[in-house]
Write a protein that holds these residues in place. Structure first.
Motif, PDB file in Angstrom:
ATOM      1  N   LEU A  95       6.235  -3.456 -13.396  1.00 20.19           N
ATOM      2  CA  LEU A  95       6.757  -2.099 -13.590  1.00 20.19           C
ATOM      3  C   LEU A  95       8.118  -1.911 -12.932  1.00 20.19           C
ATOM      4  O   LEU A  95       8.904  -1.059 -13.352  1.00 20.19           O
ATOM      5  CB  LEU A  95       5.775  -1.079 -13.012  1.00 20.19           C
ATOM      6  N   GLY A  96       8.365  -2.705 -11.863  1.00 18.56           N
ATOM      7  CA  GLY A  96       9.610  -2.574 -11.112  1.00 18.56           C
ATOM      8  C   GLY A  96       9.416  -1.704  -9.888  1.00 18.56           C
ATOM      9  O   GLY A  96       8.637  -0.744  -9.905  1.00 18.56           O
ATOM     10  N   LYS A  97      10.130  -2.005  -8.822  1.00 13.74           N
ATOM     11  CA  LYS A  97       9.926  -1.308  -7.546  1.00 13.74           C
ATOM     12  C   LYS A  97      10.392   0.138  -7.564  1.00 13.74           C
ATOM     13  O   LYS A  97      10.021   0.930  -6.690  1.00 13.74           O
ATOM     14  CB  LYS A  97      10.640  -2.068  -6.416  1.00 13.74           C
ATOM     15  N   ASP A  98      11.189   0.517  -8.552  1.00 13.23           N
ATOM     16  CA  ASP A  98      11.662   1.890  -8.626  1.00 13.23           C
ATOM     17  C   ASP A  98      10.770   2.770  -9.506  1.00 13.23           C
ATOM     18  O   ASP A  98      10.991   3.977  -9.595  1.00 13.23           O
ATOM     19  CB  ASP A  98      13.098   1.935  -9.168  1.00 13.23           C
ATOM     20  N   LYS A  99       9.776   2.171 -10.145  1.00 13.91           N
ATOM     21  CA  LYS A  99       8.890   2.912 -11.036  1.00 13.91           C
ATOM     22  C   LYS A  99       7.878   3.717 -10.226  1.00 13.91           C
ATOM     23  O   LYS A  99       7.194   3.193  -9.352  1.00 13.91           O
ATOM     24  CB  LYS A  99       8.154   1.938 -11.953  1.00 13.91           C
ATOM     25  N   LYS A 100       7.791   5.001 -10.515  1.00 22.52           N
ATOM     26  CA  LYS A 100       6.802   5.849  -9.845  1.00 22.52           C
ATOM     27  C   LYS A 100       5.416   5.510 -10.378  1.00 22.52           C
ATOM     28  O   LYS A 100       5.184   5.502 -11.593  1.00 22.52           O
ATOM     29  CB  LYS A 100       7.127   7.320 -10.094  1.00 22.52           C
ATOM     30  N   VAL A 101       4.492   5.236  -9.475  1.00 30.90           N
ATOM     31  CA  VAL A 101       3.154   4.806  -9.879  1.00 30.90           C
ATOM     32  C   VAL A 101       2.147   5.294  -8.850  1.00 30.90           C
ATOM     33  O   VAL A 101       2.465   5.432  -7.662  1.00 30.90           O
ATOM     34  CB  VAL A 101       3.106   3.263 -10.032  1.00 30.90           C
ATOM     35  N   GLN A 102       0.927   5.558  -9.292  1.00 31.35           N
ATOM     36  CA  GLN A 102      -0.136   5.946  -8.377  1.00 31.35           C
ATOM     37  C   GLN A 102      -1.337   5.016  -8.557  1.00 31.35           C
ATOM     38  O   GLN A 102      -1.688   4.639  -9.675  1.00 31.35           O
ATOM     39  CB  GLN A 102      -0.537   7.415  -8.594  1.00 31.35           C
ATOM     40  N   ASP A 111     -11.894  -0.732   2.103  1.00 30.93           N
ATOM     41  CA  ASP A 111     -10.788  -1.539   1.594  1.00 30.93           C
ATOM     42  C   ASP A 111      -9.456  -1.092   2.197  1.00 30.93           C
ATOM     43  O   ASP A 111      -9.202   0.098   2.358  1.00 30.93           O
ATOM     44  CB  ASP A 111     -10.725  -1.421   0.072  1.00 30.93           C
ATOM     45  N   LEU A 112      -8.596  -2.072   2.529  1.00 35.92           N
ATOM     46  CA  LEU A 112      -7.321  -1.784   3.201  1.00 35.92           C
ATOM     47  C   LEU A 112      -6.108  -2.207   2.386  1.00 35.92           C
ATOM     48  O   LEU A 112      -5.015  -2.375   2.930  1.00 35.92           O
ATOM     49  CB  LEU A 112      -7.292  -2.493   4.563  1.00 35.92           C
ATOM     50  N   ARG A 113      -6.267  -2.346   1.078  1.00 37.24           N
ATOM     51  CA  ARG A 113      -5.133  -2.761   0.247  1.00 37.24           C
ATOM     52  C   ARG A 113      -3.978  -1.775   0.295  1.00 37.24           C
ATOM     53  O   ARG A 113      -2.842  -2.132   0.009  1.00 37.24           O
ATOM     54  CB  ARG A 113      -5.577  -2.941  -1.208  1.00 37.24           C
ATOM     55  N   MET A 114      -4.275  -0.533   0.638  1.00 35.40           N
ATOM     56  CA  MET A 114      -3.203   0.459   0.636  1.00 35.40           C
ATOM     57  C   MET A 114      -2.109   0.094   1.628  1.00 35.40           C
ATOM     58  O   MET A 114      -0.934   0.445   1.426  1.00 35.40           O
ATOM     59  CB  MET A 114      -3.744   1.868   0.941  1.00 35.40           C
ATOM     60  N   ILE A 115      -2.445  -0.635   2.695  1.00 37.19           N
ATOM     61  CA  ILE A 115      -1.444  -0.923   3.729  1.00 37.19           C
ATOM     62  C   ILE A 115      -0.307  -1.791   3.189  1.00 37.19           C
ATOM     63  O   ILE A 115       0.864  -1.376   3.221  1.00 37.19           O
ATOM     64  CB  ILE A 115      -2.102  -1.536   4.979  1.00 37.19           C
ATOM     65  N   PRO A 116      -0.578  -2.987   2.652  1.00 38.44           N
ATOM     66  CA  PRO A 116       0.545  -3.777   2.127  1.00 38.44           C
ATOM     67  C   PRO A 116       1.177  -3.173   0.883  1.00 38.44           C
ATOM     68  O   PRO A 116       2.394  -3.291   0.686  1.00 38.44           O
ATOM     69  CB  PRO A 116      -0.083  -5.153   1.838  1.00 38.44           C
ATOM     70  N   LEU A 117       0.379  -2.519   0.039  1.00 35.79           N
ATOM     71  CA  LEU A 117       0.954  -1.963  -1.190  1.00 35.79           C
ATOM     72  C   LEU A 117       1.927  -0.830  -0.893  1.00 35.79           C
ATOM     73  O   LEU A 117       2.993  -0.734  -1.517  1.00 35.79           O
ATOM     74  CB  LEU A 117      -0.165  -1.476  -2.115  1.00 35.79           C
ATOM     75  N   LEU A 118       1.595   0.029   0.042  1.00 36.86           N
ATOM     76  CA  LEU A 118       2.505   1.113   0.405  1.00 36.86           C
ATOM     77  C   LEU A 118       3.774   0.581   1.064  1.00 36.86           C
ATOM     78  O   LEU A 118       4.857   1.157   0.916  1.00 36.86           O
ATOM     79  CB  LEU A 118       1.801   2.102   1.338  1.00 36.86           C
ATOM     80  N   GLN A 119       3.645  -0.536   1.785  1.00 38.77           N
ATOM     81  CA  GLN A 119       4.821  -1.151   2.410  1.00 38.77           C
ATOM     82  C   GLN A 119       5.723  -1.813   1.372  1.00 38.77           C
ATOM     83  O   GLN A 119       6.957  -1.737   1.461  1.00 38.77           O
ATOM     84  CB  GLN A 119       4.375  -2.191   3.440  1.00 38.77           C
ATOM     85  N   ASN A 120       5.118  -2.443   0.376  1.00 38.79           N
ATOM     86  CA  ASN A 120       5.876  -3.247  -0.580  1.00 38.79           C
ATOM     87  C   ASN A 120       6.453  -2.461  -1.750  1.00 38.79           C
ATOM     88  O   ASN A 120       7.419  -2.903  -2.378  1.00 38.79           O
ATOM     89  CB  ASN A 120       4.991  -4.373  -1.133  1.00 38.79           C
ATOM     90  N   PHE A 121       5.843  -1.309  -2.068  1.00 39.02           N
ATOM     91  CA  PHE A 121       6.287  -0.537  -3.234  1.00 39.02           C
ATOM     92  C   PHE A 121       6.593   0.898  -2.791  1.00 39.02           C
ATOM     93  O   PHE A 121       5.706   1.747  -2.700  1.00 39.02           O
ATOM     94  CB  PHE A 121       5.207  -0.568  -4.326  1.00 39.02           C
ATOM     95  N   PRO A 122       7.865   1.188  -2.518  1.00 35.82           N
ATOM     96  CA  PRO A 122       8.256   2.460  -1.889  1.00 35.82           C
ATOM     97  C   PRO A 122       8.045   3.696  -2.750  1.00 35.82           C
ATOM     98  O   PRO A 122       8.065   4.811  -2.218  1.00 35.82           O
ATOM     99  CB  PRO A 122       9.738   2.250  -1.564  1.00 35.82           C
ATOM    100  N   THR A 123       7.837   3.542  -4.059  1.00 41.07           N
ATOM    101  CA  THR A 123       7.611   4.715  -4.919  1.00 41.07           C
ATOM    102  C   THR A 123       6.141   4.851  -5.296  1.00 41.07           C
ATOM    103  O   THR A 123       5.800   5.645  -6.171  1.00 41.07           O
ATOM    104  CB  THR A 123       8.468   4.626  -6.197  1.00 41.07           C
ATOM    105  N   LEU A 124       5.287   4.104  -4.636  1.00 44.30           N
ATOM    106  CA  LEU A 124       3.853   4.118  -4.932  1.00 44.30           C
ATOM    107  C   LEU A 124       3.134   5.149  -4.074  1.00 44.30           C
ATOM    108  O   LEU A 124       3.439   5.317  -2.898  1.00 44.30           O
ATOM    109  CB  LEU A 124       3.275   2.719  -4.692  1.00 44.30           C
TER     110      LEU A 124
END
Length: 328
Positions: A95-102, A111-124
Motif C-alpha cells: 500500500l505504501g508507507k503514506d497510505k492511510k490504513v487501519q 497479541d502485541l503486533r501493534m507495537i512494531p506495526l505502529l512504529q513501522n507505518f506512521p499513517t497506520l
C-alpha cells in the motif's frame, strides 16, 4: 463461554513465549529483516513481567507452559506467527508507507503486533477488540509497564480508566453480539479507510451463523480491505480423524466447542467463508515446505531436535492462513 475461550489466549501467549525463549521467534530473516520487527523479544518479555503484577494466576499458567513445551508445538507457533506477520507486512508495504490504513484485530487477546506495526507505518491506526475481561487485563498490563506505555505513547482517561493512544485503541465487545460490535467499530474506525481485519483462531470458536454475519457485516461496511485469518480445519478426507479427535479433546479437557471445524473442513470450503472471489488459503505445511528458506530451516533445526516430522506434517496441514480482499 467467555472464560473458556479466554483460556485459549493464555495458551497462545504461553506458546509464543516458549517459542521466544527457545529462539524460534523472532525469525532473523522473516520478522527482523523482512518485517522490521525490532526489540521483539524485549517487549514480549516486558509484557510477561508486567502481567505478573496484574494477574499472578495468568502469569503462572503462561510460565508453566514455557518450561514444558515440546519442539512440535514451538514449530507450530513459529509457523503461525511468522505467516501472519509476513502477510500483514507484505500487504501494508504494497500500500505504501503514506497510505492511510487501519488494522482491526478481532479477538486480539494478548497479541502485541501493534507495537512494531505502529512504529513501522506512521499513517497506520490499530484497534484491538476482545471480551471486556481480556481488554481489561491487557490495558492494565500495558499501563503498568513504563516501557510499553512509552512505546505506545499511552494515555488514560481518568474518568473511565480507558487506556488509549492517538493511533491505538482498545475496545471491549462480545463478537457474538453483532450490533454491539458494529457500533464499537463505527465509533472507533473510518468506513472509507482501507482496512485490515485480523482473526487469529477466532472464527473457529464462533457458531456458523454468528461468524458469517460478522464477516458479511464487516465486508459490507468498509469500502476496501483485506481479511487475514488463521484457523484450524477439520480435514475432508474420509479417513482423516484430525478434526473429530480435536473436537473430542476440547470437549473433554475444556468443555469447549469449535462449531465450524468440520463445516469449513478444507482449504476450499474455508475460502468460501468470505463473500469475495479474491480469497486464497494456504496450509502451514505448505508454508513450511515451500516458503521457509534452507538457511532458515537450518536455523530452526539447530534450536531443538525434532523427530516428530510426520506429526508436525499432520498438524500443520490442518491449520490454514487465509487472505481475502475486497474493493467497492
Amino acid at each position: 463461554m467467555e472464560t473458556v475461550v479466554q483460556q485459549t489466549d493464555y495458551d497462545a501467549l504461553s506458546c509464543r513465549m516458549s517459542a521466544i525463549a527457545k529462539g524460534y521467534l523472532p525469525s532473523p530473516s522473516l520478522q527482523v529483516d523482512r518485517c522490521n520487527y525490532h526489540q521483539y523479544k524485549e517487549f514480549h518479555m516486558e509484557y510477561l513481567r508486567a502481567l505478573k503484577s496484574v494477574s499472578m494466576r495468568i502469569y503462572s499458567i503462561v510460565n508453566r507452559v514455557v518450561k514444558t513445551s515440546f519442539p512440535v508445538m514451538n514449530y507450530g507457533t513459529y509457523l503461525r506467527t511468522v505467516s501472519i506477520d509476513v502477510a500483514l507486512n507484505d500487504y501494508l508495504t504494497s500500500l505504501g508507507k503514506d497510505k492511510k490504513v487501519q488494522v482491526i484485530n478481532l479477538g486480539c487477546g494478548s497479541d502485541l503486533r501493534m507495537i512494531p506495526l505502529l512504529q513501522n507505518f506512521p499513517t497506520l491506526t490499530y484497534i484491538d477488540v476482545d471480551y471486556d475481561s481480556s481488554i481489561s487485563v491487557k490495558s492494565k498490563v500495558l499501563w503498568n509497564s513504563e516501557a510499553l506505555k512509552n512505546l505506545l505513547d499511552l494515555q488514560r482517561d481518568e474518568s473511565t480508566g480507558e487506556v488509549f493512544a492517538e493511533r491505538y485503541k482498545l475496545a471491549s465487545s462480545d463478537l457474538n453480539r453483532l450490533e454491539e460490535t458494529m457500533q464499537r467499530l463505527h465509533d472507533l474506525t473510518e468506513k472509507d479507510c482501507t482496512t485490515i481485519i485480523i482473526t487469529e483462531c477466532l472464527l473457529c470458536y464462533m457458531r456458523q451463523e454468528e461468524s458469517q454475519k460478522l464477516i458479511g457485516s464487516i465486508v459490507s461496511y468498509y469500502q476496501s480491505g483485506t481479511w487475514i485469518a488463521y484457523d484450524p480445519i477439520g480435514g475432508s478426507e474420509p479417513n482423516d480423524r484430525f478434526g473429530r479427535v480435536m473436537q473430542a479433546n476440547l470437549r473433554e479437557s475444556r468443555n469447549l466447542e469449535m462449531p465450524t471445524l468440520m463445516i469449513y473442513n478444507s482449504k476450499e470450503k474455508y475460502a468460501s467463508r468470505f463473500p469475495t472471489t479474491d480469497a486464497s488459503v494456504t496450509d502451514m505445511w505448505e508454508i513450511f515446505s515451500n516458503r521457509i528458506s534452507a538457511d532458515e530451516n537450518k536455523r530452526l533445526r539447530s534450536l531443538q531436535f525434532l523427530d516428530e516430522i510426520e506429526e508436525l506434517k499432520v498438524m500443520q496441514k490442518h491449520y490454514v492462513l487465509s487472505t481475502a480482499s475486497w474493493q467497492k
